[in-house]
Design a protein around this motif. Structure first.
Motif, PDB file in Angstrom:
ATOM      1  N   LYS A   1       0.814  -1.211   0.000  1.00  0.00           N
ATOM      2  CA  LYS A   1       0.000   0.000   0.000  1.00  0.00           C
ATOM      3  C   LYS A   1       0.853   1.269   0.000  1.00  0.00           C
ATOM      4  O   LYS A   1       0.318   2.370  -0.172  1.00  0.00           O
ATOM      5  CB  LYS A   1      -0.932   0.001   1.210  1.00  0.00           C
ATOM      6  CG  LYS A   1      -1.973  -1.123   1.186  1.00  0.00           C
ATOM      7  CD  LYS A   1      -2.833  -1.092   2.431  1.00  0.00           C
ATOM      8  CE  LYS A   1      -3.861  -2.222   2.429  1.00  0.00           C
ATOM      9  NZ  LYS A   1      -4.686  -2.241   3.662  1.00  0.00           N
ATOM     10  N   LEU A   2       2.156   1.110   0.208  1.00  0.00           N
ATOM     11  CA  LEU A   2       3.040   2.273   0.269  1.00  0.00           C
ATOM     12  C   LEU A   2       3.796   2.509  -1.030  1.00  0.00           C
ATOM     13  O   LEU A   2       4.766   3.262  -1.060  1.00  0.00           O
ATOM     14  CB  LEU A   2       4.039   2.108   1.420  1.00  0.00           C
ATOM     15  CG  LEU A   2       3.445   2.047   2.819  1.00  0.00           C
ATOM     16  CD1 LEU A   2       4.550   2.070   3.856  1.00  0.00           C
ATOM     17  CD2 LEU A   2       2.470   3.186   3.061  1.00  0.00           C
ATOM     18  N   ARG A   3       3.385   1.879  -2.099  1.00  0.00           N
ATOM     19  CA  ARG A   3       4.018   2.117  -3.395  1.00  0.00           C
ATOM     20  C   ARG A   3       3.726   3.555  -3.875  1.00  0.00           C
ATOM     21  O   ARG A   3       2.653   4.101  -3.627  1.00  0.00           O
ATOM     22  CB  ARG A   3       3.475   1.153  -4.444  1.00  0.00           C
ATOM     23  CG  ARG A   3       3.916  -0.297  -4.299  1.00  0.00           C
ATOM     24  CD  ARG A   3       3.175  -1.138  -5.325  1.00  0.00           C
ATOM     25  NE  ARG A   3       3.552  -2.538  -5.274  1.00  0.00           N
ATOM     26  CZ  ARG A   3       4.465  -3.098  -6.072  1.00  0.00           C
ATOM     27  NH1 ARG A   3       5.091  -2.364  -6.966  1.00  0.00           N
ATOM     28  NH2 ARG A   3       4.753  -4.383  -5.973  1.00  0.00           N
ATOM     29  N   VAL A   4       4.707   4.121  -4.577  1.00  0.00           N
ATOM     30  CA  VAL A   4       4.452   5.349  -5.337  1.00  0.00           C
ATOM     31  C   VAL A   4       3.827   4.931  -6.667  1.00  0.00           C
ATOM     32  O   VAL A   4       4.455   4.241  -7.473  1.00  0.00           O
ATOM     33  CB  VAL A   4       5.750   6.135  -5.581  1.00  0.00           C
ATOM     34  CG1 VAL A   4       5.466   7.364  -6.451  1.00  0.00           C
ATOM     35  CG2 VAL A   4       6.383   6.563  -4.260  1.00  0.00           C
ATOM     36  N   VAL A   5       2.563   5.310  -6.883  1.00  0.00           N
ATOM     37  CA  VAL A   5       1.836   4.948  -8.095  1.00  0.00           C
ATOM     38  C   VAL A   5       1.445   6.229  -8.817  1.00  0.00           C
ATOM     39  O   VAL A   5       0.728   7.076  -8.264  1.00  0.00           O
ATOM     40  CB  VAL A   5       0.579   4.116  -7.760  1.00  0.00           C
ATOM     41  CG1 VAL A   5      -0.183   3.764  -9.038  1.00  0.00           C
ATOM     42  CG2 VAL A   5       0.975   2.843  -7.016  1.00  0.00           C
ATOM     43  N   ARG A   6       1.964   6.372 -10.043  1.00  0.00           N
ATOM     44  CA  ARG A   6       1.712   7.559 -10.856  1.00  0.00           C
ATOM     45  C   ARG A   6       1.999   8.850 -10.088  1.00  0.00           C
ATOM     46  O   ARG A   6       1.229   9.804 -10.116  1.00  0.00           O
ATOM     47  CB  ARG A   6       0.279   7.548 -11.393  1.00  0.00           C
ATOM     48  CG  ARG A   6       0.040   6.389 -12.362  1.00  0.00           C
ATOM     49  CD  ARG A   6      -1.336   6.438 -12.970  1.00  0.00           C
ATOM     50  NE  ARG A   6      -1.512   5.314 -13.897  1.00  0.00           N
ATOM     51  CZ  ARG A   6      -2.633   5.081 -14.581  1.00  0.00           C
ATOM     52  NH1 ARG A   6      -3.667   5.889 -14.435  1.00  0.00           N
ATOM     53  NH2 ARG A   6      -2.714   4.053 -15.389  1.00  0.00           N
ATOM     54  N   GLY A   7       3.120   8.822  -9.407  1.00  0.00           N
ATOM     55  CA  GLY A   7       3.594  10.024  -8.741  1.00  0.00           C
ATOM     56  C   GLY A   7       2.925  10.347  -7.435  1.00  0.00           C
ATOM     57  O   GLY A   7       3.115  11.458  -6.905  1.00  0.00           O
ATOM     58  N   ARG A   8       2.170   9.417  -6.866  1.00  0.00           N
ATOM     59  CA  ARG A   8       1.444   9.731  -5.644  1.00  0.00           C
ATOM     60  C   ARG A   8       1.634   8.628  -4.597  1.00  0.00           C
ATOM     61  O   ARG A   8       1.627   7.447  -4.917  1.00  0.00           O
ATOM     62  CB  ARG A   8      -0.046   9.909  -5.923  1.00  0.00           C
ATOM     63  CG  ARG A   8      -0.850  10.348  -4.701  1.00  0.00           C
ATOM     64  CD  ARG A   8      -2.332  10.471  -5.023  1.00  0.00           C
ATOM     65  NE  ARG A   8      -2.591  11.547  -5.956  1.00  0.00           N
ATOM     66  CZ  ARG A   8      -2.735  12.823  -5.613  1.00  0.00           C
ATOM     67  NH1 ARG A   8      -2.614  13.177  -4.337  1.00  0.00           N
ATOM     68  NH2 ARG A   8      -2.977  13.748  -6.505  1.00  0.00           N
TER      69      ARG A   8
END
Length: 481
Positions: free
Chosen positions: A12-19
């Motif tokens: 859940k702590l991934r950076v996804v599309r810059g967020r």
């Protein structure tokens, strides 16, 4: 413990599309606290179970297990602090602005390398964006006049004459940003950048970071290949370091390659910000060595965030409060070229202490080797701006120690040493010219009085370099090594 682990989902702590998901970050604080409470109880139970009647092997296993638990508890405490501060750092209440200095050790500075380019990042409610980017020379030219650097006082006094200011509160010079990383103490450098950037066309900063080419290469593992105009093969994490350290200066004219490091970094960040990063533990495992080597450092004017950087070894501090003595050797390139690609440094530090005495003697031996050729490469690599023949490397060598300079013991030494202080260190500095293919040796005696009531302890560090420097420490107690 199993309940806490089940809730602790790093995916859940991934950076996804810059967020980054700030809610997901906040939701991890409670399960982490539960796990730390269980581990602390386990640690207490194990400690209570120790018994001097246990056989040696079991005692050693107990000690190893307690050591592992202490290490994990320290990491957990750091993670807890990071989770507490993450919303603030990631702009939960207001947009945050960060300056990133892009450095290269082929032109050495005390922190590691010359800052030729920079990037300005903003983070607003977890959304990361690249706002501005440019060259050090852009910052030299921008902003109103006069520009002022008001501190730290020891930084201003030691480095003021290198284009910054001649006295605390004095006007800064015109050509100063290329020397901004001269200090090995990054918290001071971060403070100076924070004060100087708004006076050089920038905005108020919430933090400062520095990363060198090896860190950029590590980022390419997550970003994927980037294309360099005029180069057939794209840059990847496997080939980027050598290209950015050396090949770009051979393959491209100055005007075509002067912004390459910034361009590669910006492309890598853009590709990361439109894609998806791995979980933070994977990212941390890749970037951890960069932090340990001083290739990725951070500064914050917020004491709590700065304390976090110190906890995780990212502050790039020269000071060392937990040991009796501190020691470092630094190099600042004085040639104005990328000749430090060919620099090798070997440092031997011998320390002599005696029982029932606070007097300490030290001997520093430095061998600076320059494997540069005298021809066959562009002047930008093996030339210089100080009138020396091609292939010569002029460098400012500085010895940082809590002990003071006594004398240089080389019989042929006619060098002009000068002395200053920084972060509680005595700093002894000298300019040295190393011919191509040769080695220059320096030997310096140090001495002074230190508090040895709890014994002698030492912290030493090497700045980031093209090739890791060799440093050996020899402790002599009461005449015995």
């Amino acid at each position: 413990l199993s309940i806490g682990l089940a809730q602790f989902d790093l995916e859940k702590l991934r950076v996804v599309r810059g967020r980054l998901d700030l809610v997901a970050i906040s939701n991890l604080r409670e399960p982490l606290a539960q796990m730390l409470a269980v581990m602390n109880k386990l640690r207490g139970d194990l400690s209570a179970a120790q018994n001097p009647w246990l056989i040696g092997k079991i005692q050693h296993e107990f000690a190893d297990l307690l050591g592992d638990l202490d290490q994990q508890l320290e990491r957990g405490a750091n993670a807890q602090v990071a989770l507490d501060l993450a919303p603030q750092i990631l702009g939960s209440d207001r947009p945050m602005t960060y300056f990133v200095a892009l450095t290269t050790p082929v032109e050495a500075r005390g922190h590691g390398g010359f800052m030729g380019n920079w990037i300005e990042l903003s983070i607003d409610k977890g959304r990361i964006e690249v706002d501005e980017y440019g060259r050090a020379t852009d910052l030299n030219a921008a902003g109103g006049r006069p520009r002022k650097i008001t501190g730290p006082a020891d930084w201003v006094e030691r480095y003021g004459d290198f284009g910054f200011t001649s006295a605390s509160g004095g006007s800064a010079g015109e050509q100063l940003w290329q020397n901004i990383t001269m200090s090995p103490h990054f918290p001071s450098t971060g403070q100076v950048i924070s004060e100087l950037y708004p006076q050089s066309g920038g905005t108020k900063l919430d933090g400062v970071f520095a990363m060198d080419v090896e860190t950029v290469s590590a980022l390419l593992e997550f970003a994927g290949p980037v294309v360099v105009a005029g180069r057939d093969e794209p840059l990847t994490s496997e080939n980027a370091v050598e290209f950015l350290l050396h090949d770009q200066y051979v393959e491209f004219a100055v005007d075509d390659r002067i912004d390459l490091l910034e361009s590669v970094t910006r492309q890598a960040l853009d590709q990361i910000l439109i894609g998806e990063l791995p979980p933070p533990n994977v990212v941390a495992n890749r970037l951890g060595p960069m932090v340990a080597q001083g290739r990725l450092t951070g500064y914050s004017p917020d004491p709590a965030v700065q304390d976090l950087f110190t906890r995780i070894g990212m502050s790039g501090t020269l000071a060392c409060d937990e040991t009796v003595d501190c020691f470092a050797v630094t190099i600042d390139n004085a040639s104005g070229s990328k000749i430090d690609y060919f620099l090798d440094l070997k440092v031997d530090y011998s320390v002599e202490v005696a029982r029932n005495s606070n007097e300490v003697k030290g001997t520093v031996s430095i061998a600076a080797s320059n494997s540069s050729p005298s021809s066959g490469l562009p002047d930008y690599i093996i030339g210089n701006l100080v009138g020396l023949p091609r292939g010569f490397n002029r460098m400012l060598i500085s010895i940082h120690s809590r002990l003071g300079y006594i004398r240089s013991t080389d019989p042929t030494d006619n060098l002009d040493w000068w002395f200053s202080s920084e972060q509680g260190h005595n700093v002894s500095s000298v300019y040295v010219d190393v011919p191509p293919g040769e080695t220059v040796n320096l030997t310096v005696d140090l001495g002074g009085s230190l508090d040895l009531s709890n014994g002698y302890s030492l912290t030493f560090r090497n700045p980031a370099a093209v090739r890791p420097w060799s440093t050996s420490i020899n402790l002599i107690e009461d005449g015995k090594e």
